[in-house]
Design an enzyme around this catalytic site. Structure first.
Site, short mmCIF file in Angstrom:
data_model
loop_
_atom_site.label_atom_id
_atom_site.label_comp_id
_atom_site.label_asym_id
_atom_site.label_seq_id
_atom_site.Cartn_x
_atom_site.Cartn_y
_atom_site.Cartn_z
N GLN A 84 0.82 -1.22 0.00
CA GLN A 84 0.00 0.00 0.00
C GLN A 84 0.86 1.27 0.00
OE1 GLN A 84 -3.61 -0.86 0.58
NE2 GLN A 84 -3.86 1.08 -0.49
N LYS A 121 1.83 1.83 -3.66
CA LYS A 121 0.62 2.07 -4.45
C LYS A 121 0.10 3.49 -4.20
CE LYS A 121 -2.34 -1.15 -4.00
NZ LYS A 121 -3.42 -2.07 -3.70
N LYS A 127 -2.78 -0.97 6.69
CA LYS A 127 -3.76 -2.03 6.43
C LYS A 127 -4.22 -2.59 7.76
CE LYS A 127 -5.71 -4.11 2.90
NZ LYS A 127 -6.07 -3.59 1.58
N GLY A 145 -12.52 -0.34 2.88
CA GLY A 145 -12.90 -1.76 2.80
C GLY A 145 -11.82 -2.60 2.12
N ASP A 146 -11.99 -3.89 2.18
CA ASP A 146 -11.16 -4.86 1.45
C ASP A 146 -11.98 -6.15 1.45
OD1 ASP A 146 -8.28 -5.29 0.29
OD2 ASP A 146 -8.55 -7.02 1.57
N ASN A 204 -16.33 -7.11 -5.14
CA ASN A 204 -16.33 -5.72 -5.61
C ASN A 204 -15.42 -5.52 -6.83
OD1 ASN A 204 -14.61 -2.99 -5.28
ND2 ASN A 204 -16.76 -2.61 -4.85
P1 NDP Z 1 -14.65 -9.05 -1.92
O1 NDP Z 1 -14.74 -9.55 -0.52
O2 NDP Z 1 -15.70 -8.15 -2.44
O3 NDP Z 1 -14.51 -10.29 -2.93
C1 NDP Z 1 -13.47 -11.20 -2.81
C2 NDP Z 1 -13.68 -12.29 -3.84
O4 NDP Z 1 -12.52 -13.10 -3.89
C3 NDP Z 1 -14.84 -13.22 -3.50
O5 NDP Z 1 -15.39 -13.71 -4.68
C4 NDP Z 1 -14.13 -14.32 -2.71
O6 NDP Z 1 -14.81 -15.57 -2.71
C5 NDP Z 1 -12.84 -14.44 -3.49
N1 NDP Z 1 -11.81 -14.98 -2.59
C6 NDP Z 1 -11.33 -14.41 -1.46
N2 NDP Z 1 -10.42 -15.20 -0.88
C7 NDP Z 1 -10.35 -16.29 -1.66
C8 NDP Z 1 -9.57 -17.48 -1.62
N3 NDP Z 1 -8.69 -17.70 -0.62
N4 NDP Z 1 -9.75 -18.39 -2.63
C9 NDP Z 1 -10.62 -18.15 -3.64
N5 NDP Z 1 -11.37 -17.05 -3.73
C10 NDP Z 1 -11.24 -16.15 -2.78
O7 NDP Z 1 -13.20 -8.35 -2.02
P2 NDP Z 1 -12.67 -7.30 -3.08
O8 NDP Z 1 -13.27 -7.55 -4.41
O9 NDP Z 1 -12.79 -5.97 -2.46
O10 NDP Z 1 -11.12 -7.64 -3.10
C11 NDP Z 1 -10.54 -8.58 -4.00
C12 NDP Z 1 -9.05 -8.33 -4.10
O11 NDP Z 1 -8.81 -7.00 -4.55
C13 NDP Z 1 -8.24 -8.47 -2.80
O12 NDP Z 1 -6.95 -8.94 -3.10
C14 NDP Z 1 -8.15 -7.02 -2.30
O13 NDP Z 1 -7.06 -6.82 -1.42
C15 NDP Z 1 -7.94 -6.32 -3.64
N6 NDP Z 1 -8.25 -4.90 -3.66
C16 NDP Z 1 -9.49 -4.44 -3.34
C17 NDP Z 1 -9.76 -3.09 -3.40
C18 NDP Z 1 -11.13 -2.54 -3.17
O14 NDP Z 1 -11.33 -1.35 -3.43
N7 NDP Z 1 -12.10 -3.33 -2.76
C19 NDP Z 1 -8.70 -2.11 -3.72
C20 NDP Z 1 -7.45 -2.71 -4.14
C21 NDP Z 1 -7.24 -4.04 -4.06
P3 NDP Z 1 -15.43 -16.13 -1.35
O15 NDP Z 1 -16.69 -15.34 -1.15
O16 NDP Z 1 -15.67 -17.58 -1.58
O17 NDP Z 1 -14.40 -15.89 -0.26
#
Ligand code: NDP
Length: 450
Positions: free
Chosen positions: A109, A112, A124, A163-164, A238
């Protein structure tokens, strides 16, 4: 210079934090050219200082479940670097959360946030709490209990979480409600807030949109475009949802989504309205999508070839890993490449293993957009939310989206030009890491030893 880097990495190894070590190894080796060119960084021990968080807080969270039983979880906030501004970085609620994972995320972070060109430091936090299967009341009570401790160390000009994984608009709402009661303040301390109470338009969409803007810029530089491309997307949260939405706007077609139970292949293209209904309204699984959409196929995790992530077996032109860390390994990238994939843009944080990154960088006909640069749109728009909160204003969706688009273009060109300056043309890992590092390191030099 290699000796200096190895010495710093040796110290990290002692802590037995493999995920943080992986992130630090990638960054430190890639910035070697600037360390060699400018000896001040070694002289003033910049690396030794940079790999140690300024402050780590770990706390106990006790909350009451629906049966009236007290449950205990661990909470953390890693305040990594305030060289460029207040600590900024998301909160993750997932059973895999520990100090190792949060140090990797907080470290990434720093660079970034520096790349966005905005005044934000790196941090974080989160908890090993698992939101899956919890009732609405349990989620609320957990968020309130989490904020009881977190509120003591955050603030609009100190540390601004967002969020994350596992933390979306609902959780930010419950945490903000608790924060304002505990502190008697209504300010911009959390981002990703609801639109009626200080949230920014386009923040929800920002990470996914930003990643596609970055990929578009990267392909344009290679005299190519997203138009007509078939893309594989992992995750269904997301980042994945808004990546799929923006890909469609650029004339590309996303054909996959996934979660921890498996992946869906929909060769007609993912139906976004259906996906949003299942994930954002019903909080369902990707298997529900396959049940509702004719022609879509669900493949469960137990059917994957050992050591691979099944979603990457689908033939595509480009891939957008948008789920979690280390979800794309060497075997996966070899399969993608063999099937014709020629670019990867990382929406998730550190989704590609070091070996798969090295493979991508070694291919002359491949374009790789690393997470630090490609997914910076989320945090950049969070900072735009902070600006709006400070001025008690709300900008239009178009205004925020335009600023986001310009920020992503700037990040691409800054990374591209920096790679060229250090004789690694086209290597956006080197370019983005050096560009991010240079600004933080210069600020640290100007602040003296602290
Ligand atoms: P969400 O919680 O909205 O979605 C996460 C998704 O990834 C879900 O579909 C989840 O499935 C899947 N997932 C999580 N862990 C695992 C795992 N161990 N194996 C398989 N699938 C998995 O999170 P986000 O979309 O916000 O975040 C996704 C990624 O993007 C992360 O790496 C986060 O750090 C990164 N990110 C997010 C930002 C944001 O603005 N939201 C900004 C920058 C980076 P399940 O429901 O089964 O766990």
């Amino acid at each position: 210079m290699g000796a200096y880097i190895n010495k710093v990495l040796e110290n990290i190894k002692k802590a037995s934090q493999p995920t943080f070590l992986q992130a630090a190894t990638e960054v430190l080796h890639s910035i070697e050219p600037i360390l060699r060119a400018d000896k001040r960084y070694e002289q003033h021990s910049i690396l030794e200082r940079l790999v140690v968080p300024e402050k780590v807080t770990q706390f106990r969270i006790v909350w009451i479940d629906d049966k009236g039983k007290a449950q205990t979880n661990l909470g953390y906030r890693v305040q990594f670097s305030s060289a460029l501004g207040p600590y900024k970085g998301g909160l993750r609620f997932h059973p895999s959360v520990n100090l190792d994972v949060l140090k990797f995320l907080g470290f990434e972070q720093i660079f970034k946030n520096s790349l966005t060109g905005l005044m934000i430091g790196g941090g974080k936090g989160g908890s090993d709490f698992d939101p899956k299967g919890k009732s609405e009341g349990e989620i609320m009570r957990f968020c309130q209990a989490f904020m009881l401790e977190l509120s003591k160390i955050i603030g609009a000009n100190t540390d601004v979480p967002a969020g994350d994984i596992g933390v979306g608009g609902r959780e930010i709402g419950y945490m903000f409600g608790a924060y304002k009661k505990l502190t008697n303040l209504f300010d911009g301390t959390l981002t990703g807030k609801g639109l009626k109470w200080g949230g920014s338009l386009a923040r929800t969409e920002a990470t996914g949109y930003g990643c596609v803007y970055f990929a578009d810029e990267m392909l344009k530089k290679a005299k190519d475009s997203l138009e007509g491309k078939v893309c594989s997307v992992s995750g269904s949260g997301n980042v994945a949802i808004y990546t799929i939405e923006k890909l469609a706007a650029f004339g590309a077609k996303a054909v996959t989504i996934s979660d921890s139970s498996g992946f869906v292949y929909d060769k007609e293209g993912i139906d976004l309205e259906l996906l949003k209904e299942i994930k954002e309204v019903k909080r369902g699984r990707v298997s529900d999508y396959a049940k509702a959409k004719k022609g879509a196929e669900f493949v469960s995790v137990d059917k994957y070839k050992k050591g691979t992530n099944g979603v990457w077996s689908v033939k595509c032109d480009g891939a957008f890993p948008s789920a979690t860390e280390n979800e794309l390994n060497l075997a996966d990238i070899k399969t993608l490449y063999k099937n014709g994939c020629r670019f990867v843009a990382e929406g998730a944080n550190m989704p590609s293993s070091l070996e798969s990154i090295n493979f991508m960088l070694a291919q002359k006909d491949f374009h790789f957009a690393p997470a630090k640069a490609a997914n910076a749109g989320g945090v950049a728009t969070s900072q735009l939310e902070m600006q709006q909160n400070a001025g008690m204003a709300q900008w239009s969706f178009e205004e925020v989206d335009k600023k986001l688009h310009n920020i992503m273009k700037d990040i691409f060109h800054n990374s591209y030009e920096t790679a060229k300056e250090f004789k690694h043309s086209g290597n956006l890992v080197v370019g983005s890491n050096i560009a991010g590092f240079r600004k933080v390191a210069e600020a640290m030099l100007e602040h003296g030893y602290c």
